[in-house]
Write a protein that holds these residues in place. Structure first.
Motif, PDB file in Angstrom:
ATOM      1  N   THR A  76     -13.659   3.279   6.279  1.00  0.00           N
ATOM      2  CA  THR A  76     -12.685   4.317   5.925  1.00  0.00           C
ATOM      3  C   THR A  76     -12.296   4.094   4.468  1.00  0.00           C
ATOM      4  O   THR A  76     -12.404   2.988   3.949  1.00  0.00           O
ATOM      5  CB  THR A  76     -11.416   4.232   6.792  1.00  0.00           C
ATOM      6  OG1 THR A  76     -10.857   2.921   6.668  1.00  0.00           O
ATOM      7  CG2 THR A  76     -11.730   4.495   8.251  1.00  0.00           C
ATOM      8  N   ARG A  77     -11.833   5.165   3.805  1.00  0.00           N
ATOM      9  CA  ARG A  77     -11.411   5.056   2.412  1.00  0.00           C
ATOM     10  C   ARG A  77      -9.964   5.500   2.283  1.00  0.00           C
ATOM     11  O   ARG A  77      -9.571   6.510   2.845  1.00  0.00           O
ATOM     12  CB  ARG A  77     -12.308   5.917   1.515  1.00  0.00           C
ATOM     13  CG  ARG A  77     -13.680   5.303   1.362  1.00  0.00           C
ATOM     14  CD  ARG A  77     -14.513   6.068   0.360  1.00  0.00           C
ATOM     15  NE  ARG A  77     -15.178   7.202   0.966  1.00  0.00           N
ATOM     16  CZ  ARG A  77     -16.091   7.950   0.330  1.00  0.00           C
ATOM     17  NH1 ARG A  77     -16.401   7.671  -0.920  1.00  0.00           N
ATOM     18  NH2 ARG A  77     -16.656   8.959   0.942  1.00  0.00           N
ATOM     19  N   LYS A  78      -9.175   4.711   1.538  1.00  0.00           N
ATOM     20  CA  LYS A  78      -7.753   5.022   1.394  1.00  0.00           C
ATOM     21  C   LYS A  78      -7.307   4.898  -0.052  1.00  0.00           C
ATOM     22  O   LYS A  78      -7.861   4.123  -0.822  1.00  0.00           O
ATOM     23  CB  LYS A  78      -6.919   4.036   2.237  1.00  0.00           C
ATOM     24  CG  LYS A  78      -7.213   4.077   3.735  1.00  0.00           C
ATOM     25  CD  LYS A  78      -6.422   2.998   4.462  1.00  0.00           C
ATOM     26  CE  LYS A  78      -6.919   2.823   5.900  1.00  0.00           C
ATOM     27  NZ  LYS A  78      -6.422   1.593   6.530  1.00  0.00           N
ATOM     28  N   MET A  79      -6.253   5.645  -0.393  1.00  0.00           N
ATOM     29  CA  MET A  79      -5.602   5.472  -1.694  1.00  0.00           C
ATOM     30  C   MET A  79      -4.454   4.490  -1.536  1.00  0.00           C
ATOM     31  O   MET A  79      -3.901   4.330  -0.462  1.00  0.00           O
ATOM     32  CB  MET A  79      -5.077   6.817  -2.185  1.00  0.00           C
ATOM     33  CG  MET A  79      -6.163   7.701  -2.759  1.00  0.00           C
ATOM     34  SD  MET A  79      -5.508   9.222  -3.409  1.00  0.00           S
ATOM     35  CE  MET A  79      -4.931  10.041  -1.932  1.00  0.00           C
ATOM     36  N   HIS A  80      -4.101   3.846  -2.645  1.00  0.00           N
ATOM     37  CA  HIS A  80      -3.010   2.876  -2.628  1.00  0.00           C
ATOM     38  C   HIS A  80      -2.014   3.163  -3.737  1.00  0.00           C
ATOM     39  O   HIS A  80      -2.406   3.575  -4.828  1.00  0.00           O
ATOM     40  CB  HIS A  80      -3.559   1.458  -2.866  1.00  0.00           C
ATOM     41  CG  HIS A  80      -3.991   0.776  -1.609  1.00  0.00           C
ATOM     42  ND1 HIS A  80      -4.093  -0.588  -1.508  1.00  0.00           N
ATOM     43  CD2 HIS A  80      -4.348   1.259  -0.397  1.00  0.00           C
ATOM     44  CE1 HIS A  80      -4.519  -0.918  -0.300  1.00  0.00           C
ATOM     45  NE2 HIS A  80      -4.688   0.185   0.399  1.00  0.00           N
TER      46      HIS A  80
END
Lengths: 147, 147
Positions: A76-80
């Motif tokens: 999965t890909r997430k922003m921080h």
DNA sequence: TGCTAATAATTAGATTTCTAATTATTAGCA
DNA sequence: TGCTAATAATTAGAAATCTAATTATTAGCA
């Protein structure tokens, strides 16, 4: 058989790669995915730029590999922290299971590849390959600076 | 930096390959062509199956690489002795000139890669990589026989 | 001789890979 | 603050690569 360094590196790398893909055929992983899984296994949450550099592929290439891995629900890909420019990549549980399998396969192949090597010889080979790596990286950086 | 054999082989091979392509950018050669030129330089008139094996690519892949090389007039393909099944590949004069250039580039890069190595160390590295190669080839053949 | 196997190359379709250009966002500094 | 640089990721298009299937030819053997 040619004995140039380049030829031997190519041959060893490609045979290793082919052996790996044969060994994990049942997983359905495609050829670009194992190295990414293996990197994330020890660097979960890395940004794409970092993964690309570690896997020795271009960021543009990684984009398409990750797309396939996302579709298979391996990552999965997430922003921080509200930074919309960087994407952090995480293994799913499924991804972690595949990563373990890949790592086990790497170890099996490596063990076979080094059959008959003493511990000292293994260390010497690793040290040689690291020196070659440093020599080539240094030259690459120099060339870039010269522009 | 990981120090597994596979990682080092991959890194060294790919950096070598990238350095080569940067060095011969002006020739317009594409990434699949240098290794074929280099092989033909010492094996002019080889059949495609043999070239593919030596270059560690599949015959199907070679077909498309040779097509590009034929269009650039680097090679020609001929039949021999009425055998219509095998195609023998020859370098044109232009192909020979490019092959020389590629070989010179290989030598330059290799010299840099081995900076600081004594003659004994160079020989030891070559011997190690050859042993690794043999170990992996042996295993591959065994696996095939087991079917 | 003639059928069947094996062999060499190609085609088809998908993935990986690259470079160059683009988009969106962030950082630097005047 | 606001403009410009730099940065991260993506898209576009081309080449390399693979596996599986196909075509054409040759070899083996009954």
């Amino acid at each position: 058989m040619k004995e140039t360094l380049h030829y031997l590196l190519m041959a060893d790398h490609l045979i290793f790669q082919k052996t790996l893909l044969t060994g994990i055929k049942d997983t359905g992983l495609t050829s670009g995915q194992p190295k990414v899984l293996d990197y994330l296994k020890n660097h979960d949450g890395a940004v794409q730029k970092e993964i690309a550099a570690a896997c020795h592929i271009e960021p543009a290439t990684l984009t398409s590999v990750l797309l396939g891995m996302e579709n298979k629900e391996l990552i999965t890909r997430k922003m921080h922290n509200g930074n919309r420019r960087s994407l952090y990549v995480y293994l799913t549980d499924k991804g972690k299971a595949f990563a373990k399998r890949v790592e086990a396969e790497f170890e099996t192949i490596e063990e076979n590849a080094l059959l008959g090597f003493t511990e000292q010889e293994k260390e010497a080979l690793t040290a040689f390959l690291t020196r070659v790596n440093e020599n080539m990286r240094d030259k690459g950086e120099m060339d870039n600076d010269e522009v």
